[in-house]
Write a protein that holds these residues in place. Sequence first.
Motif, PDB file in Angstrom:
ATOM      1  N   LYS A  40       0.829  -1.206   0.000  1.00 22.03           N
ATOM      2  CA  LYS A  40       0.000   0.000   0.000  1.00 22.03           C
ATOM      3  C   LYS A  40       0.865   1.258   0.000  1.00 22.03           C
ATOM      4  O   LYS A  40       0.616   2.184  -0.770  1.00 22.03           O
ATOM      5  CB  LYS A  40      -0.905  -0.040   1.233  1.00 22.03           C
ATOM      6  CG  LYS A  40      -1.884   1.078   1.352  1.00 22.03           C
ATOM      7  CD  LYS A  40      -2.829   0.811   2.496  1.00 22.03           C
ATOM      8  CE  LYS A  40      -2.112   0.312   3.746  1.00 22.03           C
ATOM      9  NZ  LYS A  40      -1.129   1.279   4.285  1.00 22.03           N
ATOM     10  N   SER A  41       1.894   1.270   0.838  1.00 23.04           N
ATOM     11  CA  SER A  41       2.749   2.464   0.911  1.00 23.04           C
ATOM     12  C   SER A  41       3.584   2.624  -0.355  1.00 23.04           C
ATOM     13  O   SER A  41       3.792   3.741  -0.826  1.00 23.04           O
ATOM     14  CB  SER A  41       3.662   2.381   2.133  1.00 23.04           C
ATOM     15  OG  SER A  41       2.875   2.273   3.289  1.00 23.04           O
ATOM     16  N   ASP A  52      -0.745   5.933   8.420  1.00 20.91           N
ATOM     17  CA  ASP A  52      -0.479   4.633   9.023  1.00 20.91           C
ATOM     18  C   ASP A  52       0.408   4.873  10.243  1.00 20.91           C
ATOM     19  O   ASP A  52       1.610   4.642  10.203  1.00 20.91           O
ATOM     20  CB  ASP A  52       0.208   3.730   7.993  1.00 20.91           C
ATOM     21  CG  ASP A  52       0.182   2.274   8.401  1.00 20.91           C
ATOM     22  OD1 ASP A  52      -0.190   1.998   9.563  1.00 20.91           O
ATOM     23  OD2 ASP A  52       0.530   1.426   7.574  1.00 20.91           O
ATOM     24  N   GLY A  63       2.546   2.096  11.617  1.00 18.21           N
ATOM     25  CA  GLY A  63       3.618   1.582  10.745  1.00 18.21           C
ATOM     26  C   GLY A  63       3.945   2.581   9.657  1.00 18.21           C
ATOM     27  O   GLY A  63       3.799   2.300   8.472  1.00 18.21           O
ATOM     28  N   SER A  79       5.701   4.721   6.877  1.00 17.89           N
ATOM     29  CA  SER A  79       6.834   4.352   6.026  1.00 17.89           C
ATOM     30  C   SER A  79       7.249   5.419   5.031  1.00 17.89           C
ATOM     31  O   SER A  79       8.224   5.248   4.322  1.00 17.89           O
ATOM     32  CB  SER A  79       6.523   3.045   5.295  1.00 17.89           C
ATOM     33  OG  SER A  79       5.223   3.070   4.799  1.00 17.89           O
ATOM     34  N   ASP A  89      -2.204   7.594   2.927  1.00 19.75           N
ATOM     35  CA  ASP A  89      -1.820   6.194   3.116  1.00 19.75           C
ATOM     36  C   ASP A  89      -2.541   5.703   4.368  1.00 19.75           C
ATOM     37  O   ASP A  89      -2.138   5.990   5.488  1.00 19.75           O
ATOM     38  CB  ASP A  89      -0.291   6.109   3.273  1.00 19.75           C
ATOM     39  CG  ASP A  89       0.219   4.669   3.257  1.00 19.75           C
ATOM     40  OD1 ASP A  89      -0.599   3.741   3.116  1.00 19.75           O
ATOM     41  OD2 ASP A  89       1.439   4.481   3.405  1.00 19.75           O
TER      42      ASP A  89
HETATM   43 MG   LIG Z   1       2.626   0.826   4.741  1.00 19.53          MG
END
Ligand SMILES: [Mg+2]
Length: 369
Positions: A111-112, A135, A138, A140, A212
């Motif tokens: 996804k990222s 996110d 997490g 990123s 995101d």
């Molecule tokens: Mg991600």
Amino acid sequence: MTEEQILKALEAVMDPDLNRNIVELGFVQNLVIGEDNSVSMELVLTTPACPIRDRFKEQCERIILALGASSAEVTLSAKAGRVSMPEVSESFLNDVTHIVAVASGKGGVGKSTVTANLAVALSLSGARVGILDADIYGPSMGVMFGIDQAPAVYEDKTISPVLARGGISIVSMSMFSDSDRATIWRGPMASQMIKNFLHRVRWGTLDYLLVDFPPGTGDIQLTLTQECPLSGAVVVTTPQEVALADCRKGLSMFDSVGVPVLGVVENMSYFICDKCQKEHYIFPQGGGERISKTFGVPLLGKIPMEAALASCGDQGIPGVLYNPNSVSAEVFTQVASEAVRKISVFAAMASESLSTFRYTFEELPEESL
Ligand SMILES: [Mg+2]
Ligand SMILES: Nc1ncnc2c1ncn2[C@@H]1O[C@H](COP(=O)(O)OP(=O)(O)O)[C@@H](O)[C@H]1O
């Protein structure tokens, strides 16, 4: 040659998505006929990332010259039309034309990676783009864009995003010193942080802000869909996706707040070997197609697995920037232009009725799942 004649002739140029001609859509502006019979005009499109803008320009110039103009100068610009959205008061989001969610049923599907590369592809096409890395457990984007800088914090507790590679404005939890502690935050604290991100960031003027999303459909995702005036959502999946139920939950989350799902992106669809350049299908296939069919949303594209794409992420340069000639870069560019096309279509239709474009999940026959 009069202005009326020119406008009449330009009615022949159709926008294939909106199914109307460019004059009717109000795209033709600042039409000037000079004394020497030279003609200049501006073509104001709904998105700077319009995939057929060059074709529009060429068609207009040809038509004007055919009317006997000594020269035809068509300049392109864009003013994205906004989907009617809930008003967000006192928010810096007001200068952001379209906010787009990038979501997935579970983590690790890329996804990222998709968010970062779509952002760059849009930016390269001329749009002003930002990324809100929501996110928070997490984050990123810091790593993916190689950002080691903290955003400026002002006295009124607002912040400026960091301007990263590719001209992308980014805010991510990873930019804050206590980001490690976020992993132990409970729901309310996390939701508060998300609200700060939504309302206290001086995004400035942006055409597209990609968000995101954290994977799944928890509290934070709900806060985001409720507080963020989303123009649409892109759902990322992998070919081996078996759990349609996760995807269904995600789609119905957007559905419940009237956010159109622009389409599904299937990531890691096949592997391109560095040595032989052959496509290898590692996973069982068809995840993206199945979701697309079951839920009636378009499959926007299939991103291959590329060793270089993964290492770009680690080096802090999104693949589309680092390796613009790769297959993945090409697919990301196509997906980006298809997604913004869909946004423009939804924006244009919004005034009529967005609800007719929404899938009503209650109506889905159970056996189709
Ligand atoms: Mg991600
Ligand atoms: N198409 C791809 N090819 C190669 N590696 C990929 C691809 N997509 C994602 N990755 C890698 O897989 C890992 C997970 O991707 P990420 O974008 O962080 O997933 P998510 O945000 O869904 O958790 C990362 O290390 C990333 O570099």
